[in-house]
Write an enzyme that holds these catalytic residues in place. Structure first.
Site, PDB file in Angstrom:
ATOM      1  CD  GLN A 319      -9.368  -3.330  12.273  1.00  0.00           C
ATOM      2  OE1 GLN A 319      -8.908  -4.251  11.602  1.00  0.00           O
ATOM      3  NE2 GLN A 319      -8.714  -2.201  12.495  1.00  0.00           N
ATOM      4  CB  ALA A 340     -10.105   1.083  10.434  1.00  0.00           C
ATOM      5  CB  SER A 345     -11.089  -2.462   9.178  1.00  0.00           C
ATOM      6  OG  SER A 345     -10.031  -3.085   8.481  1.00  0.00           O
ATOM      7  CG  HIS A 347      -7.673  -5.448   6.496  1.00  0.00           C
ATOM      8  ND1 HIS A 347      -6.822  -6.188   5.709  1.00  0.00           N
ATOM      9  CD2 HIS A 347      -7.013  -4.288   6.763  1.00  0.00           C
ATOM     10  CE1 HIS A 347      -5.690  -5.523   5.521  1.00  0.00           C
ATOM     11  NE2 HIS A 347      -5.780  -4.364   6.156  1.00  0.00           N
ATOM     12  CG  ASP A 354      -2.245  -4.517   5.335  1.00  0.00           C
ATOM     13  OD1 ASP A 354      -2.678  -3.705   4.496  1.00  0.00           O
ATOM     14  OD2 ASP A 354      -2.601  -4.526   6.528  1.00  0.00           O
ATOM     15  CD  GLU A 400      -2.324   1.874   6.298  1.00  0.00           C
ATOM     16  OE1 GLU A 400      -2.849   0.935   5.649  1.00  0.00           O
ATOM     17  OE2 GLU A 400      -2.599   2.122   7.480  1.00  0.00           O
ATOM     18  CG  HIS A 403      -4.424  -0.971   2.779  1.00  0.00           C
ATOM     19  ND1 HIS A 403      -4.906  -1.509   3.956  1.00  0.00           N
ATOM     20  CD2 HIS A 403      -5.503  -0.828   1.966  1.00  0.00           C
ATOM     21  CE1 HIS A 403      -6.217  -1.670   3.864  1.00  0.00           C
ATOM     22  NE2 HIS A 403      -6.601  -1.268   2.652  1.00  0.00           N
TER      23      HIS A 403
END
Length: 429
Positions: A319, A340, A345, A347, A354, A400, A403
């Site tokens: 990231q 982020a 994040s 993630h 995503d 988003e 997401h």
């Protein structure tokens, strides 16, 4: 005496033979075409019916004919058309797609059953096909960028009207997917500023056939709270806290621009099967993977559409590489709108995915039918659309639609029904 009896017997026998011969002669010369119909029903208007259905109206066990043609009486002076010609012309007039061997029922029809008997004599039998519109329209409302058909509980803030927060429309469907918009009548509370508490708003819509649809929405008016402070547009946003260790592997974890993860945190991960991703090697938590498989499979089953994971778990270091690259290319202020900082994040939790539609890109996902379906159904599988349009000041990021965040079915359904972001939902809790 015997001669008289003999003559009488001859006369009677002759009369009987003549009668039998006459009956046989007349019976043999009758038009050999007859049809007996089953009970005629009233058909649903604005739908297609197969041409075969009109033939099936005949009770074959009680009918006899050599040839049968069904025509449509379209005017005076015996102006007849075949079912195919009638259907093609009417489909063009209505602006709908013509379907082979199907007749659009737009109004009552006068059919002519044209029969040819064994003696080649023709017989015409008129039959009226009655139609009636009995299907009510459907009422929809859009709340927080998501369209709903079923009533759900709605929460709005004090000082605004229901109309300020949601839009209502009604649609009348005909011949499958064709739609006509119709007006909606709302109760007065729709445009009023309501007191804090529970309220009810009613909506009705009536189509041309007099069919009525109704929808009742329960509205909760909440006092404004300032706990979920809007994110500043400043470049540097200080981290207010690290996520507590006890929450690191909790599916209810909140990670955003104010709540960060430790640099060395990595969840227990499972591999996403290749058929559900754009390539191999994508990973997420086991529950996230299983839920997405069910989500994607259900979409294919219900719509025939496909989508794939294009980003999943990201480490702190990965990231950091992404974020620094975005800063170098777009500048930090712009990068902060859509990316982020490392540690911030979702993630990194293994709970975020995503998506891309088949043949598309992540950035165009929001323009696809897959995106619309996901926005209306993701909660059924435990996902939410994490960053909603119009909520940038709450989530800290631009919208988003691609997401997804796994959060569990119970919580996801509550958030979906309320039309809130995760931050706003936590404030209510």
């Amino acid at each position: 005496m015997r001669k008289k009896t003999k003559r009488l017997l001859i006369l009677v026998t002759s009369a009987v033979l003549i009668a039998l011969f006459t009956t046989f002669f007349l019976w043999n010369r009758r038009p050999r075409a007859h049809v007996s119909f089953r009970d005629l029903e009233t058909y649903e208007r604005y739908e297609f019916i197969s041409e075969q259905s009109f033939y099936d109206l005949i009770d074959e066990s009680k009918s006899y004919y050599k040839d049968l043609t069904i025509l449509v009486d379209v005017g005076s002076d015996k102006e007849y058309e075949s079912l195919e010609t009638y259907s093609k012309k009417l489909s063009t007039e209505l602006g709908i797609e013509y379907k082979d061997d199907m007749v659009p029922l737009y109004k009552d029809m006068n059919l002519i059953y044209m029969m040819i008997g064994n003696d080649d004599a023709s017989v015409e039998i008129p039959v009226e096909i009655k139609t009636q519109d009995t299907t009510a329209p459907k009422i929809f409302y859009t709340f927080n960028q998501t369209e709903h058909e079923e009533a759900t509980d709605i929460v709005i803030s004090e000082g605004s009207t229901v109309k300020d927060n949601l839009a209502v429309s009604a649609k009348d469907y005909f011949f499958g997917d064709y739609v006509q918009d119709i007006s909606v009548t709302a109760s007065e509370s729709y445009t009023e500023i309501l007191d804090i508490g529970e309220h009810s708003v009613d909506f009705t819509a009536v189509d041309e056939g007099g069919n009525e649809a109704s929808l009742n929405l329960k509205i909760s008016v909440k006092k404004k709270v300032n706990k979920a402070e809007p994110f500043s547009e400043a470049v540097d946003i200080p981290t207010t806290s690290l996520v507590p260790e006890s929450m690191l592997n909790d599916e209810q974890i909140l990670v955003n621009r104010k709540n960060s993860l430790p640099k060395d945190f990595e969840p227990v991960l499972a591999t996403i099967p290749e058929k559900y991703a754009v390539s191999s090697g994508y990973r997420a938590t086991a529950n996230t993977v299983n839920a997405f498989e069910k989500l994607a499979d259900t979409m294919v089953k219900e719509t025939g559409l496909k989508m794939y994971v294009t980003s999943s778990y990201r480490s702190y270091d990965y990231q950091s590489q992404l974020y620094n690259g975005y800063v170098a290319k777009h500048g930090q202020k712009e990068a902060d709108r859509f990316s982020a900082k490392p540690g911030h994040s979702e993630h990194q939790t293994g709970l975020a995915l995503d998506l891309v539609a088949e043949g598309g890109t992540m950035m165009t996902f929001g323009e696809t039918p897959q995106s619309k379906w996901v926005s209306q159904n993701a909660h059924r599988f435990g996902f939410i659309i994490r960053y909603l349009e119009g909520k940038e000041d709450i989530t800290g990021y631009m919208a988003e639609p691609w997401h997804l965040r796994y959060i569990g079915m119970e919580t996801a359904t509550k958030i979906y029904n309320l039309g809130l972001t995760y931050e706003e939902y936590l404030e209510l809790e």
